[in-house]
Write a protein that holds these residues in place. Structure first.
Motif, PDB file in Angstrom:
ATOM      1  N   MET A 102       0.831  -1.203   0.000  1.00  0.00           N
ATOM      2  CA  MET A 102       0.000   0.000   0.000  1.00  0.00           C
ATOM      3  C   MET A 102       0.869   1.257   0.000  1.00  0.00           C
ATOM      4  SD  MET A 102      -2.920  -1.252   2.676  1.00  0.00           S
ATOM      5  CE  MET A 102      -3.467   0.408   3.038  1.00  0.00           C
ATOM      6  N   VAL A 103       1.949   1.243   0.769  1.00  0.00           N
ATOM      7  CA  VAL A 103       2.858   2.395   0.793  1.00  0.00           C
ATOM      8  C   VAL A 103       3.467   2.596  -0.599  1.00  0.00           C
ATOM      9  CG1 VAL A 103       5.030   3.286   1.738  1.00  0.00           C
ATOM     10  CG2 VAL A 103       3.335   2.259   3.263  1.00  0.00           C
ATOM     11  N   GLY A 104       3.838   1.496  -1.246  1.00  0.00           N
ATOM     12  CA  GLY A 104       4.366   1.591  -2.607  1.00  0.00           C
ATOM     13  C   GLY A 104       3.339   2.120  -3.592  1.00  0.00           C
ATOM     14  N   LEU A 105       2.085   1.649  -3.469  1.00  0.00           N
ATOM     15  CA  LEU A 105       1.026   2.104  -4.374  1.00  0.00           C
ATOM     16  C   LEU A 105       0.720   3.587  -4.201  1.00  0.00           C
ATOM     17  CD1 LEU A 105      -1.458  -0.900  -4.159  1.00  0.00           C
ATOM     18  CD2 LEU A 105      -0.164  -0.190  -6.171  1.00  0.00           C
ATOM     19  N   VAL A 106       0.579   4.037  -2.948  1.00  0.00           N
ATOM     20  CA  VAL A 106       0.234   5.443  -2.716  1.00  0.00           C
ATOM     21  C   VAL A 106       1.383   6.353  -3.148  1.00  0.00           C
ATOM     22  CG1 VAL A 106       0.949   5.681  -0.281  1.00  0.00           C
ATOM     23  CG2 VAL A 106      -0.996   6.990  -1.144  1.00  0.00           C
ATOM     24  N   SER A 107       2.620   5.895  -2.946  1.00  0.00           N
ATOM     25  CA  SER A 107       3.778   6.691  -3.369  1.00  0.00           C
ATOM     26  C   SER A 107       3.853   6.793  -4.888  1.00  0.00           C
ATOM     27  CB  SER A 107       5.071   6.065  -2.833  1.00  0.00           C
ATOM     28  OG  SER A 107       5.052   6.001  -1.440  1.00  0.00           O
ATOM     29  N   THR A 108       3.649   5.672  -5.562  1.00  0.00           N
ATOM     30  CA  THR A 108       3.685   5.660  -7.028  1.00  0.00           C
ATOM     31  C   THR A 108       2.553   6.506  -7.595  1.00  0.00           C
ATOM     32  OG1 THR A 108       4.681   3.465  -6.980  1.00  0.00           O
ATOM     33  CG2 THR A 108       3.696   4.175  -9.065  1.00  0.00           C
ATOM     34  N   SER A 109       1.366   6.365  -7.014  1.00  0.00           N
ATOM     35  CA  SER A 109       0.216   7.147  -7.466  1.00  0.00           C
ATOM     36  C   SER A 109       0.499   8.644  -7.348  1.00  0.00           C
ATOM     37  CB  SER A 109      -1.015   6.762  -6.644  1.00  0.00           C
ATOM     38  OG  SER A 109      -2.112   7.533  -7.032  1.00  0.00           O
ATOM     39  N   ALA A 110       1.068   9.056  -6.229  1.00  0.00           N
ATOM     40  CA  ALA A 110       1.396  10.474  -6.032  1.00  0.00           C
ATOM     41  C   ALA A 110       2.478  10.934  -7.004  1.00  0.00           C
ATOM     42  CB  ALA A 110       1.838  10.714  -4.588  1.00  0.00           C
ATOM     43  N   ALA A 111       3.432  10.061  -7.300  1.00  0.00           N
ATOM     44  CA  ALA A 111       4.525  10.415  -8.209  1.00  0.00           C
ATOM     45  C   ALA A 111       4.027  10.621  -9.637  1.00  0.00           C
ATOM     46  CB  ALA A 111       5.606   9.337  -8.181  1.00  0.00           C
ATOM     47  N   LEU A 112       2.881  10.040  -9.975  1.00  0.00           N
ATOM     48  CA  LEU A 112       2.337  10.178 -11.325  1.00  0.00           C
ATOM     49  C   LEU A 112       1.638  11.514 -11.564  1.00  0.00           C
ATOM     50  CD1 LEU A 112       0.811   6.614 -11.826  1.00  0.00           C
ATOM     51  CD2 LEU A 112       2.916   7.522 -12.839  1.00  0.00           C
ATOM     52  N   VAL A 113       1.280  12.207 -10.495  1.00  0.00           N
ATOM     53  CA  VAL A 113       0.460  13.421 -10.609  1.00  0.00           C
ATOM     54  C   VAL A 113       1.034  14.446 -11.588  1.00  0.00           C
ATOM     55  CG1 VAL A 113      -0.439  15.417  -9.322  1.00  0.00           C
ATOM     56  CG2 VAL A 113      -0.683  13.098  -8.397  1.00  0.00           C
ATOM     57  N   PRO A 114       2.327  14.769 -11.559  1.00  0.00           N
ATOM     58  CA  PRO A 114       2.827  15.794 -12.494  1.00  0.00           C
ATOM     59  C   PRO A 114       2.675  15.421 -13.969  1.00  0.00           C
ATOM     60  CG  PRO A 114       4.443  15.353 -10.778  1.00  0.00           C
ATOM     61  CD  PRO A 114       3.364  14.326 -10.640  1.00  0.00           C
ATOM     62  N   PHE A 115       2.550  14.139 -14.255  1.00  0.00           N
ATOM     63  CA  PHE A 115       2.476  13.677 -15.644  1.00  0.00           C
ATOM     64  C   PHE A 115       1.041  13.514 -16.144  1.00  0.00           C
ATOM     65  CE2 PHE A 115       6.275  12.016 -13.568  1.00  0.00           C
ATOM     66  CZ  PHE A 115       7.251  12.633 -14.335  1.00  0.00           C
ATOM     67  N   MET A 116       0.068  13.671 -15.271  1.00  0.00           N
ATOM     68  CA  MET A 116      -1.326  13.411 -15.629  1.00  0.00           C
ATOM     69  C   MET A 116      -1.920  14.482 -16.539  1.00  0.00           C
ATOM     70  SD  MET A 116      -2.703  11.740 -12.046  1.00  0.00           S
ATOM     71  CE  MET A 116      -4.169  12.677 -12.110  1.00  0.00           C
ATOM     72  N   GLN A 117      -1.422  15.696 -16.498  1.00  0.00           N
ATOM     73  CA  GLN A 117      -1.975  16.770 -17.315  1.00  0.00           C
ATOM     74  C   GLN A 117      -1.753  16.525 -18.804  1.00  0.00           C
ATOM     75  OE1 GLN A 117      -3.892  19.273 -16.202  1.00  0.00           O
ATOM     76  NE2 GLN A 117      -3.720  18.310 -14.194  1.00  0.00           N
ATOM     77  N   LYS A 118      -0.637  15.897 -19.150  1.00  0.00           N
ATOM     78  CA  LYS A 118      -0.288  15.727 -20.556  1.00  0.00           C
ATOM     79  C   LYS A 118      -0.617  14.349 -21.113  1.00  0.00           C
ATOM     80  CE  LYS A 118       3.106  19.281 -20.649  1.00  0.00           C
ATOM     81  NZ  LYS A 118       3.511  20.137 -21.662  1.00  0.00           N
ATOM     82  N   HIS A 119      -0.844  13.376 -20.231  1.00  0.00           N
ATOM     83  CA  HIS A 119      -1.041  12.005 -20.696  1.00  0.00           C
ATOM     84  C   HIS A 119      -2.240  11.372 -19.995  1.00  0.00           C
ATOM     85  CE1 HIS A 119       2.935  12.343 -22.488  1.00  0.00           C
ATOM     86  NE2 HIS A 119       3.409  12.721 -21.314  1.00  0.00           N
ATOM     87  N   ASP A 120      -3.293  11.115 -20.753  1.00  0.00           N
ATOM     88  CA  ASP A 120      -4.488  10.486 -20.178  1.00  0.00           C
ATOM     89  C   ASP A 120      -4.201   9.076 -19.668  1.00  0.00           C
ATOM     90  OD1 ASP A 120      -6.210  12.614 -20.440  1.00  0.00           O
ATOM     91  OD2 ASP A 120      -6.974  11.973 -22.390  1.00  0.00           O
ATOM     92  N   TRP A 121      -3.282   8.356 -20.307  1.00  0.00           N
ATOM     93  CA  TRP A 121      -2.973   6.999 -19.872  1.00  0.00           C
ATOM     94  C   TRP A 121      -2.354   7.008 -18.477  1.00  0.00           C
ATOM     95  CZ3 TRP A 121       2.110   5.643 -18.968  1.00  0.00           C
ATOM     96  CH2 TRP A 121       3.097   6.458 -19.532  1.00  0.00           C
TER      97      TRP A 121
END
Length: 161
Positions: A102-121
């Motif tokens: 869960m710690v790995g998932l929440v960390s990875t999910s948060a790390a993706l945030v800056p890239f979400m504006q440009k990539h829907d995937w």
């Protein structure tokens, strides 16, 4: 702090992690609600979009997600620490591995945030990771209650409490 003071606190420290995690489960569900509202606002048109934007769901989702990340990491460290203090060892089992996942998932999910504006995937991966996280969180809640029941039973047997 003396060892006598720590010994007096020891039985109560066992409940810090489970209480924190139950609160975080509610926070995670609220973050999901906010995320759904962000998606609704992004996909809406006209007056509905204007109304949804007023809710500032994206900002609130980001803030709650940041708090969730920090408290989940701290809560996991606290749970492992209290287990070690109470047992003299870290109990290796499914609850620990799922919690670390869960710690790995929440960390990875948060790390993706800056890239979400440009990539829907990337947004889709973010949502998928968080759904898996919520599923694990629900399972952790059940197994955590079982662990708390064992602790309470042990406390009653030893006359603590």
């Amino acid at each position: 702090m003396s060892s006598d003071s720590l010994a007096a606190l020891k039985p109560y420290l066992s409940f810090f992690h489970p209480i924190t995690m139950w609160i975080l489960l509610v926070v995670a569900l609220y973050a999901m609600y906010l995320g759904v509202q962000v998606r609704r606002a992004r996909l809406a048109d006209g007056e509905l979009k204007k109304e949804l934007v007023k809710g500032r769901f994206a900002i609130r989702h980001h803030q709650i997600g940041s708090i969730l990340l920090a408290l989940m990491v701290i809560g996991a460290i606290g749970g492992i620490t209290v287990t070690y203090l109470n047992n003299g060892k870290i109990v290796i089992g499914p609850h620990l591995f799922a919690g670390l996942g869960m710690v790995g998932l929440v960390s990875t999910s948060a790390a993706l945030v800056p890239f979400m504006q440009k990539h829907d995937w990337v947004r889709s991966i973010h949502v998928s990771l968080n759904l898996i996280l919520l599923g694990l969180f629900g399972w952790q809640a059940v197994t955590g209650v079982q662990i708390v029941q064992k602790i309470v039973s042990k406390m009653m047997t030893n006359g603590v409490g």
